[in-house]
Design an enzyme around this catalytic site. Sequence first.
Site, PDB file in Angstrom:
ATOM      1  CG  HIS A   1      -1.984   1.083   1.136  1.00 56.62           C
ATOM      2  ND1 HIS A   1      -2.811   1.287   0.045  1.00 56.62           N
ATOM      3  CD2 HIS A   1      -2.283   2.070   2.004  1.00 56.62           C
ATOM      4  CE1 HIS A   1      -3.584   2.341   0.277  1.00 56.62           C
ATOM      5  NE2 HIS A   1      -3.276   2.833   1.458  1.00 56.62           N
TER       6      HIS A   1
ATOM      7  N   GLY B   1       3.041  13.156  -1.997  1.00 61.00           N
ATOM      8  CA  GLY B   1       4.432  13.442  -1.743  1.00 61.00           C
ATOM      9  C   GLY B   1       4.916  13.145  -0.351  1.00 61.00           C
TER      10      GLY B   1
ATOM     11  CG  HIS C   1      -7.348  12.015   2.625  1.00 57.72           C
ATOM     12  ND1 HIS C   1      -7.885  12.878   1.691  1.00 57.72           N
ATOM     13  CD2 HIS C   1      -5.999  12.121   2.500  1.00 57.72           C
ATOM     14  CE1 HIS C   1      -6.892  13.479   1.045  1.00 57.72           C
ATOM     15  NE2 HIS C   1      -5.739  13.038   1.511  1.00 57.72           N
TER      16      HIS C   1
ATOM     17  NE  ARG D   1      -7.906  18.751   0.262  1.00 56.46           N
ATOM     18  CZ  ARG D   1      -7.398  18.394   1.437  1.00 56.46           C
ATOM     19  NH1 ARG D   1      -7.376  19.246   2.430  1.00 56.46           N
ATOM     20  NH2 ARG D   1      -6.932  17.180   1.626  1.00 56.46           N
TER      21      ARG D   1
END
Lengths: 659, 246
Positions: free
Chosen positions: A43, A50, A257, A273
Amino acid sequence: MRIVYTDVLVIGGGLAGLRMGIGAKRRGHDVIILSLVPAKRSHSKAAQGGMQASLGNVIKGQGDNEDVHFEDTVRGSDWGADQRVVRMFVNTAPKAVRELAAWGVPWSRVRKGDRQVIINGQKVTITERDEAHGLMAQRDFGGTKKWRTCYVSDGTGHAMITVMADQAIAASIPVHERTEALALIHDGGRCYGAVVRDLITGELIAYVAKATAIATGGAGVLYRVTTNAVICEGIGHAIALETGVAALGNMEAVQFHPTGIFPAGILVTEGCRGDGGLLKDVDGHRFMPDYEPEKKELASRDVVSRRMEEHLAKGKGAKNRFGEHLWLDITLLGEHHIKHNLREVHEICHYFLGVDPAKEWIPVRPAQHYTMGGVRTNSTGESPTLKGLFAAGEAACWDMHGFNRLGGNSVAETVVAGMIVGEFIGDFCDRSENTVNIPTAVVQGYLVREQAKLDTMLNGRGTESAVELRVAMQQLMTAKVGIFRRGKDLEEAVDELQRLLVRSRNIGVRYRAGGANPELVAAYRTQKMLKLALTVAYGALVRTESRGAHYREDYPRRNDAEWLKRTLARWPNEQDTLPTLTYEALDVKTMELPPGWRGYGTRDYIDHLDTPARQKEVDTIKANLVSADRFAVQQALMPYEGLLPGRFRGRNERIDERF
Amino acid sequence: MADETAHRKLTLDILRYNPQDPDTAPRMQRYELEEADSMTLFIALNEIREKQDASLQFDFVCRAGICGSCGMMINGRPGLACRTLTEQLGTEITLAPLPVFELIGDLSVNTGKWMRHMSERLATWVHMKTADVDLTRIEEGMDPALAEQIYLLDRCIECGCCIAACGTARMREDFVGAAGLNRLARFRLDPRDTRDDAAYYELIGDDSGVFGCMSLLACHDVCPKDLPLQTQIAFLRRKMVVRGLK
């Protein structure tokens, strides 16, 4: 009886496990890595946006350094983190990202000169410095003062794990793919390895090792809606819990999230965002500035997710055939930017939603995303209570995230903790007193015990269905142990989960093959997951305050006076239906950054008794050292460098900080 | 809000075989289920396993099209099951495991083993100038466009679709395939890798490497990540021919 002997057994083939393995191998120890799936499919791969490291190459990152990264991380954690560990982390993150650069990760790079970016909904031209040209670029992320997130388009985790897994191959480290650890072998004080099931043949094999390290990632699948991969079931957490000796820390701290695509819950990165995307409601209104004037869409994830749910509760959600959601608008970033820097987002929207995000808005709703809690370790990554057991990454509670992790700090942690803990595992294996002398009879006892458990499910008369119990658990966790928590809901969840746990002891499987049997796998995992779900729900019920991602509607304030402490959960008896909780106080008197307001979210909190005195002390130290450099100030406030392995000490060079 | 349009009835014909069980023979098994809104093959297969047949083997991990676990033959064509929407298919869907790879059972194949072998054989890592890098110092620079170009080739998820679609891979067990050739093309671009064309020629300058490709290029057509396999293989072949003639 098959017994495999090795120096280091790493359970989990993601970034943390691979990096630990590489570190230990370089120290001259034999390493075997176990992985449910081929390492490159772990995963870790799904990390998109980043990795945080305070390089300060881009102009919007100028002035960034370890101090700023430290403060952002501690504030993000809502003061739940171990500040010394945060210091170890922020000082090693630039080294980690640079090591990966040398190993071949194609980090996105800075191009000198003017470029247009979107900040706060406006087009702005910024100018990158000549001397930064070709160095690693950083983008903006939530909860950070500087642009600090190093990235590879939006396939950062993919690029990182490809390089890391290939480095493990280069180091000739065997990865035993499609194997699963079912139990840790221990004698109550010392861990000796694990009982491992081959998922193709069904054979149980004992792996005996000097050092055993858990790096199995998160436990998102406890929830119905999660961004996590289907293998993130928390089994690594569970086998540590089942020793009854090792503890899990802060399991109630679960991150949601803000931008899971609705309804599938597949992640679209915070980079959306960070790069300028906006959250909008049913009326097309950008609502985040109404709630969070300081950081708007880029407050920490716990805060943004709560504000979104709050806005939905006001009836401001858009509706589709699956229910209510909000919108993520990245159309203003333009097609070129999306196709180069947000490619995965573009693909995901195309394939799963039939939406072109350069032209249309993306339906989103918060989804379970990250497990802050994990196997409690000290700063070396070793369990304080079970010698020879180590943990790193999402599976660990090291504890650098406290009650809320910042975006970009998780992939950073996997590699940084992998580097640091890998060295300490090397030290551990070097010491002659840590040789293994466990009788094979003990090992055999474990194999027999685990085989018997499987046989009971395969051949017994169990009547319960694992699928049914699991679905009920996931529904409960999402409905009652989610973003907004209430005492009454939590009590109901704990009661019901206990009933499910008891029922899970009577699971039977219909398909009775002993080999690759997906139903059997679901059965034994469900039993373990229910224990884990109970540590989350029970921890949340008992913690009568709100901190980071743990939000109690009936106790909305952060309460440092009573709750500035870490939850430790143990499961001493197999027949128990609740974990045994104890608490570990955080010492305000030694904190570099005493508790205060985070800079976003509610300002309402109850101070710890020691906070004013410590704050005064910190202010005095700083006042006395006004002319000293920042390293001297830091050293005076909270020395930590002695905690780092020798090879990872030292300052980090930057464009503006040469030495 | 429930969707009021009637859902289709789907028929899935799945190739079943469990090599662990010597008494069984490969067979097609038929499953029927009702389609749901936005149903993917990930959702459909899990529903079948949960409600109809607990023994069915298949692999999913990320279920988001990024990990490469779920490559399978979908109506005879290699593809990622997790991001295949059933609405894009007819009501009769045929699923089979990817060929070439070792079969684990039903739709599950051992791509991991194949890929590890390929990585070992081609040494798919940066061969650095010096083993020890001073991590306290500013990183070496790289042209931004080159970094992006490397990433484009680095996007391979090792799903095995290109290998399953490859004529040569069906005939030659040792063929490194588009996945392998693309990996080397990526390292050839990377200035951090000290290997030169002579070194690459040693690795792929024969029929198990770039000269084994018959230019059928189904790899290029089926790649779920749209990697430029056609141009990369052609380019690599040209470079290797030049090297071979030296």
